[in-house]
Design an enzyme around this catalytic site. Structure first.
Site, mmCIF file in Angstrom:
data_model
loop_
_atom_site.group_PDB
_atom_site.id
_atom_site.type_symbol
_atom_site.label_atom_id
_atom_site.label_comp_id
_atom_site.label_asym_id
_atom_site.label_seq_id
_atom_site.Cartn_x
_atom_site.Cartn_y
_atom_site.Cartn_z
ATOM 1 N N CYS A 15 97.395 54.030 39.078
ATOM 2 C CA CYS A 15 96.633 53.659 37.896
ATOM 3 C C CYS A 15 97.192 54.400 36.692
ATOM 4 O O CYS A 15 97.596 55.546 36.854
ATOM 5 C CB CYS A 15 95.144 53.964 38.057
ATOM 6 S SG CYS A 15 94.632 55.608 37.548
ATOM 7 N N PRO A 16 97.276 53.849 35.507
ATOM 8 C CA PRO A 16 96.789 52.507 35.163
ATOM 9 C C PRO A 16 97.858 51.417 35.211
ATOM 10 O O PRO A 16 97.666 50.367 34.607
ATOM 11 C CB PRO A 16 96.307 52.724 33.722
ATOM 12 C CG PRO A 16 97.284 53.718 33.163
ATOM 13 C CD PRO A 16 97.702 54.599 34.310
#
Lengths: 74, 366
Positions: A15-16
Site C-alpha cells: 500500500c498505497p
C-alpha cells in the site's frame, strides 16, 4: 470469474501502490467498464472500497482471492 | 521559536507537565524506600504513595481503595480486563476499535471473542451488546480517531455483565464515563511520567489477579511501586483536571480548524466524529499518499505526527481501527495537540500540509 475490461496485476505491491495504479489507470476503460485489481497487500481490502467511495466509483466486491472489481461510473 | 512547538503527537505521549516535574524531583529523594516496611523511610514512602492514590481518586471521582498504580497503561489494561474473567472459557465481547493492548490480552487468554463492529465514525451501537455473556470491553474514546463510545448505554444494554473500560486516551482530559466496573488509564498520556498506569476496580467488583501473586498488600498491585513517578502522575492529573475546561476548549477550536483545512485538500478524508470526540486529536487520510513518506516529510519541516498506515506501523497490517471504520488506511495522519500547542503552531502545520500532499502525489504521477 467476472470478466473485466482492464486487469491490473498489483501482486507484490505494498500500500498505497495498488490504489495508485487504480487511480492512474481506471480511465482507460469506458464509463460503465470494469477494472479488476489483483492485490495481495492486506490494505487493499479496505482501501479499494474506500477509493470507490471517495472518487464516486462503484465497488463491486472481491471476486476470488484478492481480485477486486470496480465499475467506472464517471 | 518555542521548543517543541511542532510536536503534534500528544496522543502518543504528552510532554511532562511542569507540576509533575517539580513533584518528581522533590519525591525522588524521599520516595525510595519500600512502602511495606515499618521503618521511618518506609512509612515516608507509604505516605507519598497513599497521597498519590488519594489525589488520583479525588481527580477521578472514585474511592482511594479503588485505585492501584501499575507499571504502565498496558499493564493496567491486561490486569484489569483479564481479572474480570473467572473461568478460562469466559468469553469477551469487545468493540472492533479497541487498543491493541485489549486485542492482545484477549488473544493471549484464548478467550472466546465476539467483536462488535463500528460505524463509519468509529462508534458502536449499544444494542449490539444486549444478551452478552462473560466480559465486555469498551473504550472511553478512541486513541486513533478520537470518537467517544457510549459506555453507559453499552453497560445498560449488556445488563449486569462486568464492563472493562480502557480510558487511556481520555483520562484526565475528560470526566470518566459511567457504567464501568474496571477501568484503565496511562499517566504519560495526560502529562505524567511514563511507567505509571492507573487501574480502577469498583468497590464490590469480583476481580481476581490473572497473573502470579505478589505480596504488596494490595492484591491488584505487582512489583515495587515507582512511588516518585506515581506522585508526579497524580500532581499532573490534578493540574490537567483543573485546566481542562480552558485547554479542551482551545484544543477543540484548533482541531476544528485542522479538520476544515484538511478537508479542503482534494481527496483527503477527515475521519472520526466531528463533535462527540476527544478534544485534542484529529485524523485524516490522503489518497495516493504513502503514510511513512508523509510522516517523514512533515518531520523534515519540523512537525511530528503519527500515522496508522501499515508502512508506519510495527506490523505490516494497517490500523485495525481504520479498517473497522471502512476508511482509507493509507496516507493516514493523526495530529494530536499538547496543552501548549498554539494557534501559530497549527497554522504553520496547515501552511505546509497541502504542498506536502501535492508533492508526494506528484512523485507517483497523480
Amino acid at each position: 470469474m467476472t470478466a473485466a475490461d482492464l486487469e491490473l496485476d498489483c501482486r507484490g505491491m505494498l500500500c498505497p501502490r495498488p490504489v495508485i495504479e487504480l487511480g492512474r489507470r481506471y480511465t482507460e476503460v469506458p464509463v460503465g467498464g470494469i477494472v479488476a485489481v489483483l492485490a495481495d497487500d492486506v490494505a487493499a481490502r479496505t482501501d479499494i472500497p474506500a477509493w470507490c467511495r471517495m472518487r464516486g466509483q462503484e465497488y463491486l466486491g472481491e471476486d476470488g482471492r484478492g481480485r477486486y472489481l470496480v465499475r467506472r461510473t464517471s | 521559536m518555542r521548543q517543541g512547538s511542532g510536536y503534534l503527537d500528544a496522543a502518543s505521549s504528552e510532554p511532562l507537565h511542569p507540576a509533575a516535574r517539580e513533584t518528581l524531583l522533590a519525591a525522588l529523594d524521599r520516595g525510595y524506600a519500600d512502602p511495606r516496611r515499618l521503618h521511618g523511610a518506609g512509612r515516608d514512602a507509604r505516605l507519598l504513595l497513599d497521597n498519590a492514590r488519594a489525589v488520583v481518586a479525588e481527580c477521578l471521582g472514585v474511592r482511594p481503595d479503588e485505585v492501584t498504580f501499575t507499571s504502565s497503561g498496558t499493564d493496567a489494561v491486561h490486569r484489569g480486563l483479564l481479572g474480570l474473567r473467572h473461568r478460562s472459557d469466559a468469553p469477551v465481547t469487545r468493540t472492533a476499535v479497541e487498543h491493541s493492548s485489549v486485542v492482545h490480552a484477549v488473544h493471549w487468554a484464548e478467550a472466546p471473542t465476539t467483536v462488535v463492529p463500528v460505524d463509519r465514525l468509529g462508534r458502536v451501537e449499544p444494542t449490539a451488546f444486549t444478551g452478552t455473556v462473560g466480559v465486555v470491553a469498551v473504550q472511553a474514546a478512541n486513541h486513533e480517531v478520537g470518537t467517544r463510545q457510549p459506555v453507559a448505554a453499552v453497560a445498560d444494554a449488556a445488563g449486569g455483565v462486568p464492563v472493562f473500560v480502557d480510558a487511556c486516551a481520555a483520562m484526565g482530559r475528560e470526566p470518566l464515563p459511567e457504567g464501568w466496573d474496571v477501568l484503565a488509564g496511562s499517566a504519560h498520556k495526560w502529562g505524567g511520567p511514563a511507567g505509571v498506569g492507573v487501574l480502577l476496580v469498583r468497590k464490590g467488583t469480583l476481580w481476581t489477579n490473572p497473573f502470579p501473586d505478589d505480596d504488596r498488600g494490595d492484591d491488584r498491585a505487582t512489583g515495587f511501586e515507582n512511588v516518585p513517578a506515581a506522585l508526579a502522575a497524580a500532581a499532573a492529573l490534578r493540574a490537567v483536571v483543573e485546566e481542562r475546561d480552558e485547554v479542551g476548549a482551545r484544543q477543540r477550536t484548533l482541531v476544528d480548524r485542522i479538520r476544515q483545512v484538511a478537508a479542503e485538500i482534494p481527496d483527503v478524508e477527515v475521519v472520526g466524529d466531528p463533535d462527540d470526540r476527544l478534544p485534542h486529536l484529529v485524523t485524516f487520510s490522503c489518497l495516493y499518499v504513502d503514510g511513512e513518506a508523509i510522516v517523514t516529510e512533515l518531520d523534515r519541516r519540523g512537525y511530528g505526527v503519527a500515522s496508522g498506515s501499515a508502512c508506519t506501523a510495527s506490523t505490516l497490517a494497517p490500523s485495525h481501527v481504520l479498517e473497522a471504520m471502512g476508511v482509507l488506511t493509507h496516507g493516514n495522519v493523526r495530529v494530536s495537540l499538547t496543552r501548549d500547542t498554539a494557534e501559530a503552531d497549527v497554522e504553520g502545520f496547515l501552511a505546509v500540509l497541502p504542498e506536502v500532499v501535492r508533492d508526494l502525489r506528484a512523485q507517483v504521477g497523480l
